[in-house]
Scaffold this active site. Structure first.
Site, PDB file in Angstrom:
ATOM      1  CD  GLU A 156      -3.077  -1.009   2.169  1.00 44.01           C
ATOM      2  OE1 GLU A 156      -2.936  -0.176   3.101  1.00 44.01           O
ATOM      3  OE2 GLU A 156      -4.062  -1.762   2.087  1.00 44.01           O
ATOM      4  CD  GLU A 268      -3.828  -5.481   3.411  1.00 41.37           C
ATOM      5  OE1 GLU A 268      -4.726  -4.711   3.844  1.00 41.37           O
ATOM      6  OE2 GLU A 268      -2.621  -5.332   3.641  1.00 41.37           O
TER       7      GLU A 268
END
Length: 348
Positions: A156, A268
């Site tokens: 991320e 995720e």
């Protein structure tokens, strides 16, 4: 976070005429085993951070999971930028990888750093872009050509313009290939890798346009996406009021993947034990399975020995038994992915 891009009739038409998906669904179905990313570089194992235990690994393997995304700390693995990896921490990482592989699991290595090192952003004078390529040159050499070890470039990255991030990702991939490592590389976008914001325009461009520019000398890469179902798509709130929008974002990204001719991996996603979340988890994983020509698989967020029972997304088993979210995932204990169809390292 940007709002979900609404699907048009053309999008659904594109899905309808796409190639049939693989009958067996996606290759990889698993979980993030969190804990090794905790603490600072000077932390003590099993006090400030922890790697997955034999018991936990065996539990999830027994549930039919065949991949683990393994978060770890860049700072602790490489205490000084552009210098050798810590022998002690590398041994811990390798021991965890072996433990997972011994249970038939593929491992997705995940520097869980959000595009930062020691509180400084990647691409600044404190953390120059070449330091990121250096990390992957060293990691690539350590795990080169292990058929069940995948390289996730970065967890991320969130405040790096997409145009800058693309250059960093390409340099890291070039570094990996320079040491002869042919492992599959998973490339995230910037702005938390969210599927819902993949087409959103920001300074530096959208992920959807910019990340088409990924370059790999051996063309063995896929894209990593993350997607949650709470109101702001962060995965930190209770409830799953955005479950339908989250699934729509995956459908939209599926169209984009087919346009690029590449595959995606949902690194995720997660939700609480609320009914709406369980329904959403089933819908999202069904979208992947039904479009397995465009998706490699998923890893649920998250589990690990140190996750409290009250954590909403947690699927670590408790004294009461399995968490409800597991029943919403399409797991088949004892089933192995097709070796040829799911190969991740091309021949030399």
């Amino acid at each position: 976070m940007p709002s979900v891009r609404l699907l048009s009739a053309a999008v659904f038409a594109a899905l309808a005429v796409a190639e049939p998906s693989l009958a067996a669904g996606v290759c990889f179905k698993g979980v993030n085993l969190s804990g090794a990313e905790y603490g600072d570089r000077n932390g003590a194992e099993n006090i400030n951070f922890t790697y997955p235990s034999e018991k936990t690994v065996a539990y999830f393997a027994g549930k039919g999971m065949n991949i683990v995304r393994l978060p770890f700390s860049w700072d602790r693995l490489q205490p000084t930028l552009t210098s050798p990896l810590s022998a002690v921490e590398l041994d811990r990482l390798k021991a965890a990888v072996k433990r997972l592989r011994d249970h038939g699991m593929t491992v997705l290595l995940d520097p869980h750093a959000f595009g930062y090192y020691d509180k400084a952003r990647l691409g600044t004078p404190e953390v120059p872009a070449f330091a990121f390529a250096d990390l992957w040159i060293r990691l690539g050499a350590e795990f080169a050509n292990e058929t069940d070890v995948l390289f996730g470039l970065m967890n991320e990255p969130y405040d790096i313009p997409a145009s800058e991030w693309l250059d960093m990702a390409n340099d890291a991939i070039a570094g990996i290939r320079s040491v002869g490592a042919r492992n599959l590389v998973l490339v995230p976008g910037t702005r938390w890798s969210g599927a819902h914001g993949w087409r959103a325009e920001y300074p530096g461009g959208s992920n959807a346009e910019v990340m088409r520019g990924v370059k790999d000398p051996i063309d063995n890469y896929a894209y990593e996406f993350h997607q949650y179902m709470d109101a702001d798509s962060s995965g930190t709130k209770g409830g799953c009021e955005a479950a339908e929008a989250a699934n729509a974002a995956l459908v939209d990204v599926t169209v984009w993947l087919r346009e690029t001719g590449k595959k995606g991996f949902l690194g995720e996603f997660g939700g609480s034990q609320d009914k709406a979340c369980l329904v959403g988890l089933k819908a999202m994983t069904a979208t992947l399975d039904e479009n397995a020509d465009a998706w490699l698989g998923f890893s649920y967020w998250a589990a690990g020995e140190w996750w409290p029972e009250t954590e909403i997304n947690n699927v670590q088993p408790t004294k009461k038994g399995d968490r409800k979210q597991l029943s919403a995932l399409p797991l088949t204990p004892g089933k192995r992915p097709d070796a040829a169809a799911c190969a991740t390292v091309p021949p030399a």
